[in-house]
Scaffold this motif. Structure first.
Motif, PDB file in Angstrom:
ATOM      1  N   GLN A   1      -0.706  -1.502  16.023  1.00 46.54           N
ATOM      2  CA  GLN A   1      -1.313  -2.024  16.474  1.00 46.54           C
ATOM      3  C   GLN A   1      -3.065  -2.889  15.167  1.00 46.54           C
ATOM      4  O   GLN A   1      -3.753  -3.585  15.300  1.00 46.54           O
ATOM      5  CB  GLN A   1      -2.783  -0.422  17.124  1.00 46.54           C
ATOM      6  CG  GLN A   1      -4.167  -0.845  18.062  1.00 46.54           C
ATOM      7  CD  GLN A   1      -4.687  -0.105  18.726  1.00 46.54           C
ATOM      8  OE1 GLN A   1      -4.191   1.378  18.332  1.00 46.54           O
ATOM      9  NE2 GLN A   1      -6.334  -0.329  18.798  1.00 46.54           N
ATOM     10  N   ALA A   2      -2.851  -2.219  13.892  1.00 54.19           N
ATOM     11  CA  ALA A   2      -4.570  -2.672  13.020  1.00 54.19           C
ATOM     12  C   ALA A   2      -2.550  -4.366  12.726  1.00 54.19           C
ATOM     13  O   ALA A   2      -4.020  -5.462  12.654  1.00 54.19           O
ATOM     14  CB  ALA A   2      -3.812  -2.038  12.097  1.00 54.19           C
ATOM     15  N   ALA A   3      -2.125  -4.099  12.709  1.00 55.32           N
ATOM     16  CA  ALA A   3      -1.123  -5.156  12.168  1.00 55.32           C
ATOM     17  C   ALA A   3      -1.242  -6.514  13.443  1.00 55.32           C
ATOM     18  O   ALA A   3      -1.436  -7.718  12.678  1.00 55.32           O
ATOM     19  CB  ALA A   3       1.006  -5.536  12.218  1.00 55.32           C
TER      20      ALA A   3
ATOM     21  N   TYR B   1      -7.068   3.381  13.271  1.00 51.78           N
ATOM     22  CA  TYR B   1      -6.656   4.640  12.963  1.00 51.78           C
ATOM     23  C   TYR B   1      -7.082   5.938  12.879  1.00 51.78           C
ATOM     24  O   TYR B   1      -8.152   6.495  12.370  1.00 51.78           O
ATOM     25  CB  TYR B   1      -6.391   4.388  11.024  1.00 51.78           C
ATOM     26  CG  TYR B   1      -5.003   3.141  10.375  1.00 51.78           C
ATOM     27  CD1 TYR B   1      -4.225   3.692  10.113  1.00 51.78           C
ATOM     28  CD2 TYR B   1      -5.615   2.641  10.425  1.00 51.78           C
ATOM     29  CE1 TYR B   1      -3.239   2.643  10.136  1.00 51.78           C
ATOM     30  CE2 TYR B   1      -5.098   1.005  10.129  1.00 51.78           C
ATOM     31  CZ  TYR B   1      -4.005   1.456   9.305  1.00 51.78           C
ATOM     32  OH  TYR B   1      -2.448   0.923   9.117  1.00 51.78           O
ATOM     33  N   ARG B   2      -7.067   5.818  14.433  1.00 50.80           N
ATOM     34  CA  ARG B   2      -8.305   6.869  15.094  1.00 50.80           C
ATOM     35  C   ARG B   2      -7.791   8.390  14.349  1.00 50.80           C
ATOM     36  O   ARG B   2      -8.548   9.674  14.074  1.00 50.80           O
ATOM     37  CB  ARG B   2      -7.475   7.327  16.506  1.00 50.80           C
ATOM     38  CG  ARG B   2      -8.590   5.754  17.226  1.00 50.80           C
ATOM     39  CD  ARG B   2      -8.067   6.496  18.789  1.00 50.80           C
ATOM     40  NE  ARG B   2      -9.161   7.499  19.111  1.00 50.80           N
ATOM     41  CZ  ARG B   2     -10.416   7.319  19.594  1.00 50.80           C
ATOM     42  NH1 ARG B   2     -10.741   6.035  19.581  1.00 50.80           N
ATOM     43  NH2 ARG B   2     -11.177   8.410  19.707  1.00 50.80           N
ATOM     44  N   SER B   3      -6.826   8.812  14.308  1.00 49.47           N
ATOM     45  CA  SER B   3      -6.011  10.087  13.347  1.00 49.47           C
ATOM     46  C   SER B   3      -6.821  10.247  11.602  1.00 49.47           C
ATOM     47  O   SER B   3      -6.439  11.525  11.323  1.00 49.47           O
ATOM     48  CB  SER B   3      -4.485  10.343  13.655  1.00 49.47           C
ATOM     49  OG  SER B   3      -4.137   9.270  12.721  1.00 49.47           O
ATOM     50  N   GLN B   4      -6.854   9.273  10.736  1.00 51.27           N
ATOM     51  CA  GLN B   4      -7.444   9.994  10.165  1.00 51.27           C
ATOM     52  C   GLN B   4      -8.985   9.065  10.462  1.00 51.27           C
ATOM     53  O   GLN B   4      -9.680   9.897   9.243  1.00 51.27           O
ATOM     54  CB  GLN B   4      -6.550   8.128   9.253  1.00 51.27           C
ATOM     55  CG  GLN B   4      -5.046   8.292   8.879  1.00 51.27           C
ATOM     56  CD  GLN B   4      -4.814   9.626   8.965  1.00 51.27           C
ATOM     57  OE1 GLN B   4      -4.977  10.337   7.756  1.00 51.27           O
ATOM     58  NE2 GLN B   4      -4.194  10.194   9.475  1.00 51.27           N
TER      59      GLN B   4
ATOM     60  N   GLY C   1       1.049  -1.424   0.054  1.00 51.48           N
ATOM     61  CA  GLY C   1      -0.281  -0.164  -0.079  1.00 51.48           C
ATOM     62  C   GLY C   1       0.670   1.248   0.040  1.00 51.48           C
ATOM     63  O   GLY C   1       1.825   1.088   0.808  1.00 51.48           O
ATOM     64  N   ALA C   2       0.324   2.181  -0.234  1.00 56.35           N
ATOM     65  CA  ALA C   2       0.629   3.456  -0.438  1.00 56.35           C
ATOM     66  C   ALA C   2       1.128   3.953   0.729  1.00 56.35           C
ATOM     67  O   ALA C   2       2.620   4.801   1.482  1.00 56.35           O
ATOM     68  CB  ALA C   2       0.618   4.410  -1.341  1.00 56.35           C
ATOM     69  N   HIS C   3       0.341   3.860   1.774  1.00 55.90           N
ATOM     70  CA  HIS C   3       0.548   4.612   3.007  1.00 55.90           C
ATOM     71  C   HIS C   3      -0.531   3.549   4.120  1.00 55.90           C
ATOM     72  O   HIS C   3      -1.131   2.170   3.282  1.00 55.90           O
ATOM     73  CB  HIS C   3      -0.574   5.443   3.064  1.00 55.90           C
ATOM     74  CG  HIS C   3      -1.024   6.704   1.366  1.00 55.90           C
ATOM     75  ND1 HIS C   3      -1.629   6.992   0.712  1.00 55.90           N
ATOM     76  CD2 HIS C   3      -0.006   7.535   1.479  1.00 55.90           C
ATOM     77  CE1 HIS C   3      -1.403   7.443  -0.310  1.00 55.90           C
ATOM     78  NE2 HIS C   3      -0.047   7.884   1.039  1.00 55.90           N
ATOM     79  N   ALA C   4       0.112   3.228   5.581  1.00 54.98           N
ATOM     80  CA  ALA C   4      -0.738   2.198   6.166  1.00 54.98           C
ATOM     81  C   ALA C   4      -2.053   2.619   6.424  1.00 54.98           C
ATOM     82  O   ALA C   4      -2.209   3.992   6.612  1.00 54.98           O
ATOM     83  CB  ALA C   4      -0.123   2.795   7.923  1.00 54.98           C
ATOM     84  N   ASP C   5      -2.779   1.734   6.033  1.00 50.98           N
ATOM     85  CA  ASP C   5      -4.334   2.598   5.803  1.00 50.98           C
ATOM     86  C   ASP C   5      -4.871   1.679   4.646  1.00 50.98           C
ATOM     87  O   ASP C   5      -6.012   0.906   4.297  1.00 50.98           O
ATOM     88  CB  ASP C   5      -5.069   3.061   6.903  1.00 50.98           C
ATOM     89  CG  ASP C   5      -4.859   4.191   5.946  1.00 50.98           C
ATOM     90  OD1 ASP C   5      -4.977   4.525   5.260  1.00 50.98           O
ATOM     91  OD2 ASP C   5      -5.586   5.588   7.074  1.00 50.98           O
ATOM     92  N   ASP C   6      -3.929   1.836   3.648  1.00 50.03           N
ATOM     93  CA  ASP C   6      -4.768   0.891   2.268  1.00 50.03           C
ATOM     94  C   ASP C   6      -4.992   0.041   1.849  1.00 50.03           C
ATOM     95  O   ASP C   6      -6.449  -0.514   2.209  1.00 50.03           O
ATOM     96  CB  ASP C   6      -3.490   2.116   1.258  1.00 50.03           C
ATOM     97  CG  ASP C   6      -3.038   3.743   1.334  1.00 50.03           C
ATOM     98  OD1 ASP C   6      -4.139   3.620   1.622  1.00 50.03           O
ATOM     99  OD2 ASP C   6      -1.908   3.171   0.336  1.00 50.03           O
TER     100      ASP C   6
ATOM    101  N   VAL D   1       4.736  -9.976   9.406  1.00 53.03           N
ATOM    102  CA  VAL D   1       5.370  -8.690   9.296  1.00 53.03           C
ATOM    103  C   VAL D   1       4.487  -7.654   8.438  1.00 53.03           C
ATOM    104  O   VAL D   1       3.308  -7.977   7.928  1.00 53.03           O
ATOM    105  CB  VAL D   1       6.630  -8.696   8.286  1.00 53.03           C
ATOM    106  CG1 VAL D   1       6.384  -9.565   6.953  1.00 53.03           C
ATOM    107  CG2 VAL D   1       7.747  -7.933   8.677  1.00 53.03           C
ATOM    108  N   ARG D   2       5.052  -6.494   9.328  1.00 53.57           N
ATOM    109  CA  ARG D   2       4.466  -5.060   8.418  1.00 53.57           C
ATOM    110  C   ARG D   2       6.153  -4.338   8.204  1.00 53.57           C
ATOM    111  O   ARG D   2       5.948  -4.173   9.740  1.00 53.57           O
ATOM    112  CB  ARG D   2       3.255  -4.151   9.577  1.00 53.57           C
ATOM    113  CG  ARG D   2       3.362  -2.991   8.083  1.00 53.57           C
ATOM    114  CD  ARG D   2       2.153  -2.647   9.440  1.00 53.57           C
ATOM    115  NE  ARG D   2       0.971  -1.985   8.408  1.00 53.57           N
ATOM    116  CZ  ARG D   2       0.240  -1.896   8.541  1.00 53.57           C
ATOM    117  NH1 ARG D   2      -0.747  -2.331   9.035  1.00 53.57           N
ATOM    118  NH2 ARG D   2      -0.743  -0.891   7.351  1.00 53.57           N
TER     119      ARG D   2
END
Length: 230
Positions: free
Chosen positions: A60-62, A176-179, A11-16, A69-70
């Motif tokens: 946390q999502a991982a 991803y609370r910030s997003q 993904g380009a960004h974490a959460d994609d 692995v992430r």
């Protein structure tokens, strides 16, 4: 020595990856598959959150998804281009983990970084099998490559029933609370204006086509192989 993966998702960004296929990830890790995510950037251009916050949320999502692995290549956010150096970094990641299956964002999306990521992964998957490309590492032939949807949904070639793992998907997205959640000092973006609810509705509508509560859709550029019709 790095552990070989069954599935590697870019993904380009974490959460994609979570937006597109967290249910599929959770389903496969629950079955014992070794699954990894490689985020290309630290999303340092995000309107909300910080790089450190995004790292914590991604971890946390991982854990929620049971990833083996992430990793993050630290390429520039909004600076992803199909360049030799970017292709080399991604190819090295593929050769490091030797996945049988690679996932990338669908090649059409409203976010230019998602489009660039898709193109880069396709280039790297091709180069990974070339013996004379980066000859200091062994070639890797990825068996299958599929594409997942992020913001914009097109016709899926196949869907995965993720009903039993949908609460895990929602939990991973909520990490991803910030997003996705409006907080003190945050600014309005498409992500914190009901985005998770729209993802849930999308996956519900897709599942409805086959009388499933929730499904995630994917695209393959190559024909799917069927041994028999049941």
């Amino acid at each position: 020595m790095s552990e070989q993966l069954d599935i590697l998702i870019f993904g380009a960004h974490a959460d994609d990856a979570e937006i597109g296929m967290a249910g599929t990830i959770a389903k496969h890790t629950a079955m014992g598959y070794r699954v990894g995510i490689c985020d290309l950037t630290y999303a340092e251009m995000s309107s909300n959150g910080t790089v450190e916050t995004r790292k914590e949320e991604a971890e946390q999502a991982a854990q929620l998804l049971g990833l083996t692995v992430r990793t993050n290549l630290g390429l520039p956010d909004r600076g992803l281009f199909v360049t030799p150096s970017h292709i080399e970094r991604i190819t090295a990641e593929i050769r490091k983990y030797k996945p049988r299956i690679v996932f990338a964002p669908y090649w059409q999306d409203r976010h230019p970084d998602h489009i660039a990521c898709s193109a880069l992964i396709q280039e790297a998957v091709f180069n990974a099998k070339l013996r004379k490309y980066l000859p200091e590492s062994d070639p890797v032939n990825v068996e299958n490559m599929y594409f997942y949807f992020i913001n914009d949904v097109y016709e899926a070639d196949f869907i995965v029933n993720v009903t039993d793992y949908y609460e895990t998907k929602k939990a991973a997205l909520s990490a991803y609370r910030s997003q996705f959640i409006t907080g003190q000092g945050s600014v309005a973006t498409p992500l914190n204006q009901g985005y998770i609810e729209r993802v849930v509705a999308r996956d519900h509508l897709l599942g409805q086509k086959r009388m499933l509560p929730y499904a995630e859709g994917f695209v393959s550029k190559l024909p799917m192989v069927v041994d028999r019709f049941d």
